[in-house]
Design a protein around this motif. Structure first.
Motif, PDB file in Angstrom:
ATOM      1  N   SER A   1      54.272   6.097  14.598  1.00 42.89           N
ATOM      2  CA  SER A   1      54.050   7.250  13.732  1.00 42.89           C
ATOM      3  C   SER A   1      53.240   6.754  12.540  1.00 42.89           C
ATOM      4  O   SER A   1      53.707   5.907  11.788  1.00 42.89           O
ATOM      5  N   VAL A   2      52.041   7.275  12.412  1.00 45.41           N
ATOM      6  CA  VAL A   2      51.107   6.714  11.440  1.00 45.41           C
ATOM      7  C   VAL A   2      50.717   7.774  10.413  1.00 45.41           C
ATOM      8  O   VAL A   2      50.352   8.902  10.781  1.00 45.41           O
ATOM      9  N   GLY A   3      50.797   7.428   9.131  1.00 39.09           N
ATOM     10  CA  GLY A   3      50.400   8.334   8.065  1.00 39.09           C
ATOM     11  C   GLY A   3      48.894   8.325   7.874  1.00 39.09           C
ATOM     12  O   GLY A   3      48.277   7.261   7.867  1.00 39.09           O
TER      13      GLY A   3
ATOM     14  N   GLN B   1      45.550  10.120   5.634  1.00 36.12           N
ATOM     15  CA  GLN B   1      45.218  10.878   4.422  1.00 36.12           C
ATOM     16  C   GLN B   1      44.153  11.930   4.703  1.00 36.12           C
ATOM     17  O   GLN B   1      43.031  11.878   4.197  1.00 36.12           O
TER      18      GLN B   1
ATOM     19  N   GLU C   1      51.399   3.984   2.781  1.00 35.01           N
ATOM     20  CA  GLU C   1      50.761   5.253   3.186  1.00 35.01           C
ATOM     21  C   GLU C   1      50.720   5.416   4.698  1.00 35.01           C
ATOM     22  O   GLU C   1      50.896   6.515   5.213  1.00 35.01           O
ATOM     23  N   GLY C   2      50.448   4.319   5.405  1.00 34.74           N
ATOM     24  CA  GLY C   2      50.209   4.440   6.838  1.00 34.74           C
ATOM     25  C   GLY C   2      51.457   4.251   7.682  1.00 34.74           C
ATOM     26  O   GLY C   2      51.632   4.913   8.694  1.00 34.74           O
TER      27      GLY C   2
ATOM     28  N   ARG D   1      51.446  12.870   9.272  1.00 28.50           N
ATOM     29  CA  ARG D   1      51.852  11.718  10.080  1.00 28.50           C
ATOM     30  C   ARG D   1      51.593  12.070  11.528  1.00 28.50           C
ATOM     31  O   ARG D   1      51.988  13.140  11.996  1.00 28.50           O
TER      32      ARG D   1
ATOM     33  N   LYS E   1      41.195   6.050  12.207  1.00 27.18           N
ATOM     34  CA  LYS E   1      41.755   6.315  10.884  1.00 27.18           C
ATOM     35  C   LYS E   1      40.703   6.363   9.764  1.00 27.18           C
ATOM     36  O   LYS E   1      40.661   7.328   9.002  1.00 27.18           O
ATOM     37  N   PRO E   2      39.846   5.330   9.637  1.00 27.88           N
ATOM     38  CA  PRO E   2      38.881   5.393   8.531  1.00 27.88           C
ATOM     39  C   PRO E   2      37.899   6.548   8.670  1.00 27.88           C
ATOM     40  O   PRO E   2      37.438   7.091   7.655  1.00 27.88           O
ATOM     41  N   ILE E   3      37.596   6.926   9.913  1.00 28.96           N
ATOM     42  CA  ILE E   3      36.684   8.050  10.124  1.00 28.96           C
ATOM     43  C   ILE E   3      37.353   9.329   9.614  1.00 28.96           C
ATOM     44  O   ILE E   3      36.768  10.123   8.866  1.00 28.96           O
TER      45      ILE E   3
ATOM     46  N   PHE F   1      34.569  -1.553  10.902  1.00 33.13           N
ATOM     47  CA  PHE F   1      33.477  -1.364  11.854  1.00 33.13           C
ATOM     48  C   PHE F   1      32.434  -2.464  11.705  1.00 33.13           C
ATOM     49  O   PHE F   1      32.298  -3.050  10.637  1.00 33.13           O
TER      50      PHE F   1
ATOM     51  N   GLU G   1      39.841   9.620   7.496  1.00 32.26           N
ATOM     52  CA  GLU G   1      40.151   9.622   6.063  1.00 32.26           C
ATOM     53  C   GLU G   1      38.905   9.757   5.203  1.00 32.26           C
ATOM     54  O   GLU G   1      39.000  10.015   4.007  1.00 32.26           O
ATOM     55  N   ASN G   2      37.752   9.592   5.817  1.00 29.07           N
ATOM     56  CA  ASN G   2      36.510   9.789   5.064  1.00 29.07           C
ATOM     57  C   ASN G   2      35.911  11.164   5.297  1.00 29.07           C
ATOM     58  O   ASN G   2      34.809  11.444   4.831  1.00 29.07           O
TER      59      ASN G   2
ATOM     60  N   LEU H   1      47.853   2.135  19.232  1.00 26.90           N
ATOM     61  CA  LEU H   1      47.646   1.921  17.791  1.00 26.90           C
ATOM     62  C   LEU H   1      46.257   1.348  17.511  1.00 26.90           C
ATOM     63  O   LEU H   1      45.659   1.628  16.473  1.00 26.90           O
ATOM     64  N   HIS H   2      45.761   0.556  18.440  1.00 27.89           N
ATOM     65  CA  HIS H   2      44.413   0.006  18.310  1.00 27.89           C
ATOM     66  C   HIS H   2      43.389   1.160  18.263  1.00 27.89           C
ATOM     67  O   HIS H   2      42.532   1.208  17.385  1.00 27.89           O
TER      68      HIS H   2
ATOM     69  N   ASP I   1      47.854  -6.768  15.773  1.00 28.93           N
ATOM     70  CA  ASP I   1      46.486  -6.262  15.773  1.00 28.93           C
ATOM     71  C   ASP I   1      46.071  -5.648  14.434  1.00 28.93           C
ATOM     72  O   ASP I   1      44.952  -5.829  13.966  1.00 28.93           O
TER      73      ASP I   1
ATOM     74  N   PRO J   1      40.731  -2.784  14.248  1.00 32.03           N
ATOM     75  CA  PRO J   1      40.795  -1.337  14.013  1.00 32.03           C
ATOM     76  C   PRO J   1      40.780  -1.041  12.510  1.00 32.03           C
ATOM     77  O   PRO J   1      41.540  -1.637  11.752  1.00 32.03           O
ATOM     78  N   GLY J   2      39.897  -0.140  12.103  1.00 31.51           N
ATOM     79  CA  GLY J   2      39.755   0.175  10.688  1.00 31.51           C
ATOM     80  C   GLY J   2      38.552  -0.484  10.061  1.00 31.51           C
ATOM     81  O   GLY J   2      38.146  -0.130   8.961  1.00 31.51           O
TER      82      GLY J   2
ATOM     83  N   GLY K   1      43.933   3.246  15.123  1.00 33.69           N
ATOM     84  CA  GLY K   1      43.472   2.477  13.969  1.00 33.69           C
ATOM     85  C   GLY K   1      41.961   2.561  13.787  1.00 33.69           C
ATOM     86  O   GLY K   1      41.453   2.477  12.663  1.00 33.69           O
ATOM     87  N   GLN K   2      41.247   2.720  14.900  1.00 31.93           N
ATOM     88  CA  GLN K   2      39.791   2.889  14.811  1.00 31.93           C
ATOM     89  C   GLN K   2      39.428   4.282  14.302  1.00 31.93           C
ATOM     90  O   GLN K   2      38.445   4.459  13.584  1.00 31.93           O
TER      91      GLN K   2
ATOM     92  N   VAL L   1      33.011   4.962  18.029  1.00 35.16           N
ATOM     93  CA  VAL L   1      34.217   4.547  17.305  1.00 35.16           C
ATOM     94  C   VAL L   1      35.116   3.668  18.182  1.00 35.16           C
ATOM     95  O   VAL L   1      35.755   2.742  17.688  1.00 35.16           O
TER      96      VAL L   1
END
Lengths: 213, 285
Positions: free
Chosen positions: B95-97, B99, A117-118, B208, B237-239, A207, B241-242, B230-231, A8, A204-205, B234-235, B118
């Protein structure tokens, strides 16, 4: 039915899902737990692809590894319009291949930084970011000139090709690896256009152009 | 970013997850970070776990599928009693890192308002955006925050969902960088699935997230349960990190809350009350 060995969160798997969706093709997703299970290194998957890399596509008797090989195959076989991979246009095919190679570079740089990083992969994230910025410089400048010439896409003047789909995922996921797109306005405009291609899907990631849709 | 800022006493004297136990193979030493400090860990051939910061042995705890350690003097780790129930699936989903500061991560975990935007089609859907009134309080002499009576419409609340439903949530915050949420189980209306986010502050502006699930699911494989979690993450994450600033501002005037943010308001107040500075921007005295 077409079967995709898929993870995914993989940008290389996603680019195949993107084209399958755009072409309206049904497919079965076979989840390979790349993370956290590292199942791409397990015997069961190595029997499918001895390189231990995702994705792999099976269509009838054909088994194909390598996301770009899969894009070439799917577009050549299933795109009736012949626009995603115009097999009759030598110059254009050369151009497409050139950008598929740049997309390979994005996997080696922007994607490597993201995995470091992830997902704690043992890669040199700083070196990977540097490499990604060099490729972003080239892509952004190219897209800026394409816009001046009146084109929205990396290669063909009027229609996106598989080169756009190949470059899109790891550009769009770059911030997860600490690679900012702030200084790349032409790239940002282009990613917005890719998101508006009919049949576009998200991962995911990434949008959609319109949140909540 | 100065990753070597010293943690405040409240943050220092906690247990932190540093790895999922399933990833630790005997005789293969690994390294990670806690508060910017390099930490190595290993399961020796005799089966014992050892953790070190390079100069001294650190405390070791195996709990909830994770290896926990501390650079300070921690009390007992909070209890998640559901984890011990024999018919549950306990899955370390990854386990996800990320930022951003661990506290930003926890705050996002506590927020229902972002679900339709989201996690569209899974944990929420437009136009069902309302966060209905819910209850937040401190329990266990102020050692834990709990939010109850949280109801939210979800199209696909879990791996075993077959249709949309109003789902009840309970959130616990028993630790400055860990939270456990409980939500109605589609398999058994009297019981709740537990989903935990255990945050390991690798630096002030990085963490993490160790995701641990203890759920009722007799259908799906561990791979799929992990895939689903994780799905979702993963959604987010960008929110996450911003978010700017990357540390969590504790001054109540720094970021304007709405009624739906009651849990977050309590969480920020709770961190302030414990004098937390690490990973946050404390209010000016």
């Amino acid at each position: 039915m077409i079967k995709l060995y898929d993870f995914d969160l993989s940008g290389n798997c996603y680019k195949v899902r993107l084209l399958l969706g755009i072409l309206g093709l049904e497919f079965e997703r076979k989840n390979v737990d790349f993370f956290p299970g590292f199942k791409h290194r397990a015997a069961e998957f190595l029997a499918v692809n001895p390189l231990g890399q995702l994705p792999v596509l099976e269509d009838g008797d054909l088994s194909l590894r390598d996301s770009h090989a899969i894009l070439v195959y799917l577009a050549s076989k299933y795109d009736g319009s012949g626009r995603w991979y115009p097999t009759g246009d030598a110059a254009l095919l050369g151009e497409i291949q050139q950008w598929l190679s740049l997309a390979e570079g994005l996997t080696a740089t922007a994607s490597a930084a993201r995995l470091a990083e992830g997902m704690d992969f043992d890669f040199d994230a700083e070196a990977a970011r540097k490499g990604a910025y060099r490729l972003f410089d080239v892509l952004d400048e190219h897209l800026w000139f394409r816009e001046r010439e009146g084109s929205d896409w990396i290669c063909a003047p009027a229609h996106p090709t598989i080169a756009d789909l190949a470059c899109f995922p790891y550009v769009m996921l770059s911030e997860e690896g600490g690679v900012s797109r702030e200084d790349y306005p032409a790239i940002r405009r282009w990613t917005d256009r890719v998101k508006r291609i009919p049949g576009f899907s998200v991962m995911p990631g990434i949008f959609p152009a319109q949140l909540g849709s | 970013m100065n990753t070597m800022t010293q943690p405040d006493p409240f943050m220092l004297n906690q247990w932190y997850p540093i790895a999922s136990l399933q990833e630790i193979l005997p005789g293969q030493p690994r390294a990670t970070k806690l508060f910017g400090q390099r930490i190595s860990y290993e399961r020796n051939v005799a089966g014992a776990l050892q953790v070190s910061d390079g100069s001294r042995a650190l405390p070791v705890l195996e709990q909830y599928g994770c290896l926990w350690t501390s650079l300070g003097e921690p009390d007992e780790l909070f209890d998640v009693p559901e984890y011990a129930e024999p018919d549950r699936r306990n899955v370390n989903a990854g386990s996800v890192g990320v930022q951003v500061s661990a506290q930003r991560g926890i705050e996002n975990f506590l927020d229902m308002g972002h679900f339709p935007y989201v996690h569209t089609g899974i944990l929420g859907a437009l136009p069902h955006t309302e966060v209905k009134e819910y209850n937040v309080e401190m329990i266990r002499d102020g050692r834990e925050i709990i939010a109850t009576e949280c109801l939210f419409y979800q199209p696909m609340a879990s791996t075993v969902s077959t249709s949309g439903a109003d789902v009840e949530y309970i959130y616990r915050v028993p630790h400055p960088t860990c939270s456990v949420l409980y939500k109605s189980s589609p398999m058994d209306e009297k019981r709740l699935d537990a989903i935990a986010l255990f945050g390991q502050p690798t630096g002030e502006e990085t963490f993490r997230g160790h995701m641990v699930l203890s759920i009722l699911d007799d259908v799906n494989t561990d791979d799929f349960i992990s895939y689903f979690q994780l799905h979702i993450f993963g959604q987010d994450k960008p929110i996450l990190e911003n978010q700017m600033p990357k540390r969590l501002p504790l001054d109540p005037r720094a970021e304007t809350p709405i009624r739906a943010d009651k849990t977050s308001i309590m969480y920020r107040r709770w961190l302030t009350g414990h004098g937390v500075t690490y990973g946050t921007i404390p209010a000016a005295a």
